[in-house]
Design a protein around this motif. Structure first.
Motif, PDB file in Angstrom:
ATOM      1  N   ILE A   1      16.408   5.998 -15.741  1.00  0.00           N
ATOM      2  CA  ILE A   1      16.242   6.082 -17.467  1.00  0.00           C
ATOM      3  C   ILE A   1      14.778   4.759 -17.289  1.00  0.00           C
ATOM      4  CG2 ILE A   1      16.617   5.660 -19.324  1.00  0.00           C
ATOM      5  CD1 ILE A   1      20.221   7.307 -19.164  1.00  0.00           C
ATOM      6  N   VAL A   2      15.483   3.704 -16.733  1.00  0.00           N
ATOM      7  CA  VAL A   2      14.840   2.695 -16.814  1.00  0.00           C
ATOM      8  C   VAL A   2      13.479   3.095 -16.168  1.00  0.00           C
ATOM      9  CG1 VAL A   2      14.261   0.881 -16.310  1.00  0.00           C
ATOM     10  CG2 VAL A   2      16.157   1.119 -17.431  1.00  0.00           C
ATOM     11  N   ARG A   3      13.286   3.789 -14.781  1.00  0.00           N
ATOM     12  CA  ARG A   3      12.651   4.114 -14.347  1.00  0.00           C
ATOM     13  C   ARG A   3      11.065   4.612 -14.573  1.00  0.00           C
ATOM     14  NH1 ARG A   3      11.251   2.958  -8.444  1.00  0.00           N
ATOM     15  NH2 ARG A   3      12.520   1.353  -7.662  1.00  0.00           N
ATOM     16  N   LYS A   4      11.480   6.676 -15.502  1.00  0.00           N
ATOM     17  CA  LYS A   4      11.341   7.374 -16.540  1.00  0.00           C
ATOM     18  C   LYS A   4      10.163   6.464 -17.487  1.00  0.00           C
ATOM     19  CE  LYS A   4      11.398  11.608 -18.432  1.00  0.00           C
ATOM     20  NZ  LYS A   4      12.073  12.755 -18.956  1.00  0.00           N
ATOM     21  N   GLU A   5      11.406   5.499 -17.777  1.00  0.00           N
ATOM     22  CA  GLU A   5      10.612   4.940 -19.281  1.00  0.00           C
ATOM     23  C   GLU A   5       9.722   4.103 -18.747  1.00  0.00           C
ATOM     24  OE1 GLU A   5      11.095   5.793 -22.543  1.00  0.00           O
ATOM     25  OE2 GLU A   5      12.387   7.044 -22.029  1.00  0.00           O
ATOM     26  N   LEU A   6       9.308   3.508 -17.835  1.00  0.00           N
ATOM     27  CA  LEU A   6       8.560   2.242 -17.120  1.00  0.00           C
ATOM     28  C   LEU A   6       7.468   3.000 -16.165  1.00  0.00           C
ATOM     29  CD1 LEU A   6      11.011  -0.670 -17.267  1.00  0.00           C
ATOM     30  CD2 LEU A   6       9.574   0.041 -18.630  1.00  0.00           C
ATOM     31  N   GLU A   7       8.268   3.708 -16.238  1.00  0.00           N
ATOM     32  CA  GLU A   7       6.733   4.746 -15.194  1.00  0.00           C
ATOM     33  C   GLU A   7       5.304   3.986 -14.938  1.00  0.00           C
ATOM     34  OE1 GLU A   7       5.673   9.403 -13.261  1.00  0.00           O
ATOM     35  OE2 GLU A   7       7.097   9.208 -15.185  1.00  0.00           O
ATOM     36  N   LYS A   8       4.244   4.338 -16.229  1.00  0.00           N
ATOM     37  CA  LYS A   8       3.369   3.708 -15.750  1.00  0.00           C
ATOM     38  C   LYS A   8       3.541   2.539 -15.748  1.00  0.00           C
ATOM     39  CE  LYS A   8      -0.584   3.320 -18.899  1.00  0.00           C
ATOM     40  NZ  LYS A   8      -1.192   3.766 -20.924  1.00  0.00           N
ATOM     41  N   GLU A   9       3.604   1.540 -15.891  1.00  0.00           N
ATOM     42  CA  GLU A   9       4.322   0.263 -15.462  1.00  0.00           C
ATOM     43  C   GLU A   9       4.486  -0.376 -14.538  1.00  0.00           C
ATOM     44  OE1 GLU A   9       5.566   1.756 -18.155  1.00  0.00           O
ATOM     45  OE2 GLU A   9       4.975   0.508 -20.076  1.00  0.00           O
ATOM     46  N   LEU A  10       5.294   1.314 -13.660  1.00  0.00           N
ATOM     47  CA  LEU A  10       5.807   0.938 -12.041  1.00  0.00           C
ATOM     48  C   LEU A  10       4.403   0.984 -11.320  1.00  0.00           C
ATOM     49  CD1 LEU A  10       9.076   1.933 -12.162  1.00  0.00           C
ATOM     50  CD2 LEU A  10       8.431  -0.109 -11.332  1.00  0.00           C
ATOM     51  N   ARG A  11       4.123   2.042 -11.378  1.00  0.00           N
ATOM     52  CA  ARG A  11       2.648   2.723 -11.026  1.00  0.00           C
ATOM     53  C   ARG A  11       1.578   1.381 -10.781  1.00  0.00           C
ATOM     54  NH1 ARG A  11       0.785   7.663 -13.513  1.00  0.00           N
ATOM     55  NH2 ARG A  11       2.968   8.163 -14.250  1.00  0.00           N
ATOM     56  N   GLN A  12       1.705   0.550 -11.702  1.00  0.00           N
ATOM     57  CA  GLN A  12       0.561  -0.403 -11.571  1.00  0.00           C
ATOM     58  C   GLN A  12       0.889  -1.827 -11.749  1.00  0.00           C
ATOM     59  OE1 GLN A  12      -0.163  -0.379 -15.827  1.00  0.00           O
ATOM     60  NE2 GLN A  12      -1.492   1.660 -16.054  1.00  0.00           N
ATOM     61  N   ASN A  13       1.962  -1.892 -10.352  1.00  0.00           N
ATOM     62  CA  ASN A  13       2.487  -2.811 -10.596  1.00  0.00           C
ATOM     63  C   ASN A  13       2.942  -4.382 -11.507  1.00  0.00           C
ATOM     64  OD1 ASN A  13       3.358  -1.284  -7.601  1.00  0.00           O
ATOM     65  ND2 ASN A  13       1.563  -2.255  -7.237  1.00  0.00           N
ATOM     66  N   GLN A  14       2.969  -3.425 -12.708  1.00  0.00           N
ATOM     67  CA  GLN A  14       2.883  -4.586 -13.809  1.00  0.00           C
ATOM     68  C   GLN A  14       4.882  -5.652 -13.339  1.00  0.00           C
ATOM     69  OE1 GLN A  14       1.669  -2.843 -17.217  1.00  0.00           O
ATOM     70  NE2 GLN A  14      -0.323  -3.642 -16.983  1.00  0.00           N
ATOM     71  N   ILE A  15       5.138  -4.356 -13.201  1.00  0.00           N
ATOM     72  CA  ILE A  15       6.774  -5.212 -13.579  1.00  0.00           C
ATOM     73  C   ILE A  15       7.337  -4.611 -12.623  1.00  0.00           C
ATOM     74  CG2 ILE A  15       6.570  -5.099 -16.516  1.00  0.00           C
ATOM     75  CD1 ILE A  15       7.857  -2.582 -16.456  1.00  0.00           C
ATOM     76  N   THR A  16       7.367  -4.584 -11.288  1.00  0.00           N
ATOM     77  CA  THR A  16       8.522  -3.803 -10.428  1.00  0.00           C
ATOM     78  C   THR A  16       9.480  -5.331  -9.758  1.00  0.00           C
ATOM     79  OG1 THR A  16       6.095  -2.806  -9.400  1.00  0.00           O
ATOM     80  CG2 THR A  16       7.774  -3.571  -7.572  1.00  0.00           C
ATOM     81  N   SER A  17       9.060  -6.356  -9.507  1.00  0.00           N
ATOM     82  CA  SER A  17       9.988  -7.206  -9.412  1.00  0.00           C
ATOM     83  C   SER A  17      11.420  -7.566 -10.497  1.00  0.00           C
ATOM     84  CB  SER A  17       9.782  -8.683  -9.094  1.00  0.00           C
ATOM     85  OG  SER A  17       8.830  -9.494 -10.180  1.00  0.00           O
ATOM     86  N   ALA A  18      10.784  -7.368 -12.008  1.00  0.00           N
ATOM     87  CA  ALA A  18      11.622  -6.812 -13.336  1.00  0.00           C
ATOM     88  C   ALA A  18      12.309  -5.822 -12.334  1.00  0.00           C
ATOM     89  CB  ALA A  18      10.728  -8.111 -13.794  1.00  0.00           C
TER      90      ALA A  18
END
Length: 89
Positions: free
Chosen positions: A10-27
């Motif tokens: 659920i979290v990965r789906k909601e934050l998919e865009k930010e994850l692709r841009q490597n903005q919040i990967t560590s968080a």
């Protein structure tokens, strides 16, 4: 317990865009690690509860057996407390 792991998806789906841009990967990785820890705690609680249920069932079966033997005059010397599961705490 599966719902705990569904939180990751659920979290990965909601934050998919930010994850692709490597903005919040560590968080997100930190959050997923906490979800894994939560799953381990939940499993530990589950196992302890299951163990307690089995102990209760065993004690009840022993009490029932003792009562039947006593009614049949096959056992009268041993008190029922000796048949009960000892609390290990």
């Amino acid at each position: 317990m599966n719902f705990i792991f569904l939180l990751k998806a659920i979290v990965r789906k909601e934050l998919e865009k930010e994850l692709r841009q490597n903005q919040i990967t560590s968080a997100v990785l930190g959050f997923e690690s906490k979800i894994d820890d939560l799953a381990l705690v939940a499993f530990d609680i589950y196992v302890k509860c299951r163990e307690q249920i089995y102990e209760l069932k065993t004690d009840e079966l022993k009490r029932m057996t003792f009562t039947l033997l006593k009614k049949a005059n096959l056992m009268s010397e041993i008190p029922v407390q000796e048949f009960e599961h000892k609390d290990q705490n």
